[in-house]
Write a protein that holds these residues in place. Structure first.
Motif, PDB file in Angstrom:
ATOM      1  N   PRO A 279       3.450  -2.221   3.924  1.00  0.00           N
ATOM      2  CA  PRO A 279       2.958  -1.631   4.489  1.00  0.00           C
ATOM      3  C   PRO A 279       3.975   0.419   4.166  1.00  0.00           C
ATOM      4  N   GLN A 280       5.491   0.001   3.648  1.00  0.00           N
ATOM      5  CA  GLN A 280       4.868   1.050   3.129  1.00  0.00           C
ATOM      6  C   GLN A 280       4.007   1.769   2.375  1.00  0.00           C
ATOM      7  N   HIS A 281       3.785   1.456   1.151  1.00  0.00           N
ATOM      8  CA  HIS A 281       2.429   1.637   0.616  1.00  0.00           C
ATOM      9  C   HIS A 281       1.744   2.109   0.753  1.00  0.00           C
ATOM     10  N   GLY A 282       1.186   1.563   2.274  1.00  0.00           N
ATOM     11  CA  GLY A 282       0.130   2.019   2.770  1.00  0.00           C
ATOM     12  C   GLY A 282      -0.625   1.090   2.996  1.00  0.00           C
ATOM     13  N   HIS A 283      -0.706   0.197   3.187  1.00  0.00           N
ATOM     14  CA  HIS A 283      -1.689  -1.142   4.127  1.00  0.00           C
ATOM     15  C   HIS A 283      -2.462  -0.511   5.185  1.00  0.00           C
ATOM     16  N   PRO A 284      -3.859  -0.977   5.288  1.00  0.00           N
ATOM     17  CA  PRO A 284      -4.506  -1.925   4.397  1.00  0.00           C
ATOM     18  C   PRO A 284      -4.978  -0.785   3.204  1.00  0.00           C
ATOM     19  N   LEU A 285      -5.011  -0.085   3.429  1.00  0.00           N
ATOM     20  CA  LEU A 285      -6.047   1.204   2.196  1.00  0.00           C
ATOM     21  C   LEU A 285      -5.146   2.517   1.657  1.00  0.00           C
ATOM     22  N   ARG A 286      -4.908   2.882   1.117  1.00  0.00           N
ATOM     23  CA  ARG A 286      -4.959   4.060   0.469  1.00  0.00           C
ATOM     24  C   ARG A 286      -5.664   5.128  -0.818  1.00  0.00           C
ATOM     25  N   LEU A 287      -5.201   6.009  -1.031  1.00  0.00           N
ATOM     26  CA  LEU A 287      -5.768   6.504  -1.789  1.00  0.00           C
ATOM     27  C   LEU A 287      -5.098   6.406  -3.467  1.00  0.00           C
ATOM     28  N   VAL A 288      -5.361   6.375  -4.451  1.00  0.00           N
ATOM     29  CA  VAL A 288      -4.554   6.480  -5.777  1.00  0.00           C
ATOM     30  C   VAL A 288      -5.451   8.057  -6.869  1.00  0.00           C
ATOM     31  N   VAL A 289      -4.947   9.001  -6.742  1.00  0.00           N
ATOM     32  CA  VAL A 289      -4.832  10.002  -7.766  1.00  0.00           C
ATOM     33  C   VAL A 289      -4.403  10.239  -9.260  1.00  0.00           C
ATOM     34  N   PRO A 290      -4.711   9.069 -10.769  1.00  0.00           N
ATOM     35  CA  PRO A 290      -4.314   9.403 -11.537  1.00  0.00           C
ATOM     36  C   PRO A 290      -3.636  10.744 -11.846  1.00  0.00           C
ATOM     37  N   GLY A 291      -2.131  10.454 -12.539  1.00  0.00           N
ATOM     38  CA  GLY A 291      -1.945  11.999 -12.937  1.00  0.00           C
ATOM     39  C   GLY A 291      -1.239  12.975 -11.781  1.00  0.00           C
ATOM     40  N   TRP A 292      -1.982  12.559 -10.359  1.00  0.00           N
ATOM     41  CA  TRP A 292      -1.526  14.512  -9.339  1.00  0.00           C
ATOM     42  C   TRP A 292      -0.058  12.979  -9.139  1.00  0.00           C
ATOM     43  N   TYR A 293       0.676  14.727  -8.061  1.00  0.00           N
ATOM     44  CA  TYR A 293       2.030  14.355  -8.196  1.00  0.00           C
ATOM     45  C   TYR A 293       0.970  13.447  -6.588  1.00  0.00           C
ATOM     46  N   GLY A 294       2.162  12.983  -5.711  1.00  0.00           N
ATOM     47  CA  GLY A 294       1.507  11.461  -5.119  1.00  0.00           C
ATOM     48  C   GLY A 294       1.881  11.963  -3.493  1.00  0.00           C
ATOM     49  N   MET A 295       1.836  13.517  -3.533  1.00  0.00           N
ATOM     50  CA  MET A 295       1.496  13.732  -2.073  1.00  0.00           C
ATOM     51  C   MET A 295      -0.323  14.139  -2.051  1.00  0.00           C
ATOM     52  N   ALA A 296      -1.329  13.904  -2.972  1.00  0.00           N
ATOM     53  CA  ALA A 296      -1.900  13.573  -3.526  1.00  0.00           C
ATOM     54  C   ALA A 296      -2.776  11.870  -2.833  1.00  0.00           C
ATOM     55  N   GLN A 297      -1.864  11.265  -2.680  1.00  0.00           N
ATOM     56  CA  GLN A 297      -2.361   9.602  -2.521  1.00  0.00           C
ATOM     57  C   GLN A 297      -2.120   9.273  -0.599  1.00  0.00           C
ATOM     58  N   VAL A 298      -2.770   9.875  -0.450  1.00  0.00           N
ATOM     59  CA  VAL A 298      -3.107   9.668   1.228  1.00  0.00           C
ATOM     60  C   VAL A 298      -2.799   8.261   1.317  1.00  0.00           C
ATOM     61  N   LYS A 299      -1.579   7.349   2.350  1.00  0.00           N
ATOM     62  CA  LYS A 299      -1.643   6.337   2.427  1.00  0.00           C
ATOM     63  C   LYS A 299      -2.264   5.933   4.115  1.00  0.00           C
ATOM     64  N   TRP A 300      -2.200   4.992   4.272  1.00  0.00           N
ATOM     65  CA  TRP A 300      -2.313   4.641   5.408  1.00  0.00           C
ATOM     66  C   TRP A 300      -4.092   5.368   4.772  1.00  0.00           C
ATOM     67  N   LEU A 301      -4.803   5.428   4.421  1.00  0.00           N
ATOM     68  CA  LEU A 301      -6.536   5.930   4.773  1.00  0.00           C
ATOM     69  C   LEU A 301      -7.523   5.533   5.238  1.00  0.00           C
TER      70      LEU A 301
END
Length: 380
Positions: A193-215
């Protein structure tokens, strides 16, 4: 009298002289957690040890009823459930992720926000569908310039009520280096849940603000996105009046797996005289790390560490390093610094910015080498 958002959501500020960490910052620190530095021993961080930053509440999500919409400047809008996403060819990428505010609490004056030291990092194996595949399926119209991502987390920040939204330039969203993922699994299991269940964005090399959770939505836009998290937050600026530069890729950093054993309260390390095995991890979002140096005197002198070979097939994951240090009785300050293939390295004196973003100041680990036998107090 009805409350207004501005009365419950304060503007950004910088701590005053000698101002301690506030109750609000402590509350944030209790909700969000960093990586215990001894967990740097793992190539892949166990999910419960990976850093977590959640802007608002962790939303209640129903995987069975979840839908991801892809629309805007596309020829064929998509509505996809999890089964539809899992039916597409999956890829797994090992990615080191770091919060953009990592190191903020080390600045002076301190930006008042989540008080990170250096632990806001982790490396996981993310499984999902490449974003570029979904966008190609939807058909990108020529007018599109950015992809805007909306999460299900909702709150108020600096007086602005909002869903969490961020955007990426179209070239990044459709590119393959890095290859952005719409991820549904972490380390081979469904996203916690805390890592975006069930979908999230992962953007390699970018800081975490770009990795939108609960997409829940991807919209291709014909103009740059100017939402709060893009145009107001996550900007490198010296004053509130500046437009600032956007925070994007991760600056190089090396961290030391703390040697010896710790004092409970201060976390100061204790070792015995003799050879001490030092090790840690290093990473950069700009280019591969090519050098790590270690200092045992607070940055007065440096010696080159041994880098493990790059992890095959994992260009966006941290790199292990090691070094042998001969400890003698007394107090020492250990540090490590990384340099990447583009010549970027870590500073000994960190340039300041108002948000406390992209801080990669060289780590300092206080170590006391005792001259007594185990279980005995130190000598006079």
């Amino acid at each position: 009298m009805a409350a207004r958002l501005g009365e419950v959501s304060a503007p950004a500020r910088v701590a005053g002289p000698d101002e301690g960490v506030t109750v609000e910052e402590l509350a944030l620190a209790a909700r969000n957690h960093g990586l215990p530095l001894e967990a740097l021993r793992y190539d892949v961080t166990p999910p419960g040890l990976h850093y977590v930053l959640t802007h608002y509440d962790i939303p209640a999500t129903d995987a069975g009823g979840w839908r991801l919409t892809v629309g805007g400047e596309v020829r064929e809008p998509l509505v996809l459930d999890l089964d539809a996403l899992r039916a597409r060819p999956a890829v797994t990428r090992r990615v080191t992720m770091e919060c953009a505010g990592n190191g903020r609490a080390l600045l002076s004056p301190r930006p008042v926000s989540q008080p990170w030291l250096v632990e806001a990092v982790g490396t996981a194996e993310w499984t999902g569908v490449p974003l570029r595949v979904l966008l190609a399926e939807a058909g990108v119209r020529p007018a599109a310039v950015e992809a805007v991502f909306t999460g299900a987390d909702h709150g108020v920040e600096r007086g602005v009520e909002q869903d969490y939204r961020r955007s990426l330039p179209l070239a990044v969203a459709t590119g393959d280096d890095p290859e952005v993922l719409v991820a549904y699994a972490m380390n081979g299991a469904p996203l916690p849940p805390q890592h975006g269940h069930p979908l999230r964005l992962v953007v390699p090399g970018w800081y975490g603000m770009a990795q939108v959770k609960w997409l829940r939505d991807i919209t291709l836009a014909d103009r740059p996105f100017t939402g709060f998290q893009q145009a107001v937050a996550y900007r490198l600026r010296q004053s509130p009046e500046e437009a600032g530069e956007p925070v994007t890729r991760i600056a190089p950093r090396a961290l030391l797996l703390p040697p010896g054993f710790p004092d409970f309260m201060s976390r100061v390390r204790v070792v015995r005289p003799g050879e001490v095995h030092l090790e840690g991890r290093a990473w950069s979002g700009h280019a591969p790390v090519t050098r790590v140096e270690v200092s045992a005197d607070g940055g007065g002198s440096w010696r080159e560490a041994e880098l493990d070979p790059p992890q095959a097939g994992h260009p966006w994951a941290w790199r292990h390093w090691r070094h042998r240090w001969t400890a003698v009785p007394g107090r020492h300050v250990l540090s490590a610094r990384a340099t990447d293939a583009r010549g970027r390295t870590q500073p000994l004196d960190q340039p300041w910015n108002r948000g406390g973003f992209a801080v990669n100041l060289v780590q300092r680990v206080e170590v006391h080498c005792l001259d007594g036998a185990p279980g005995e107090p130190a000598g006079p």
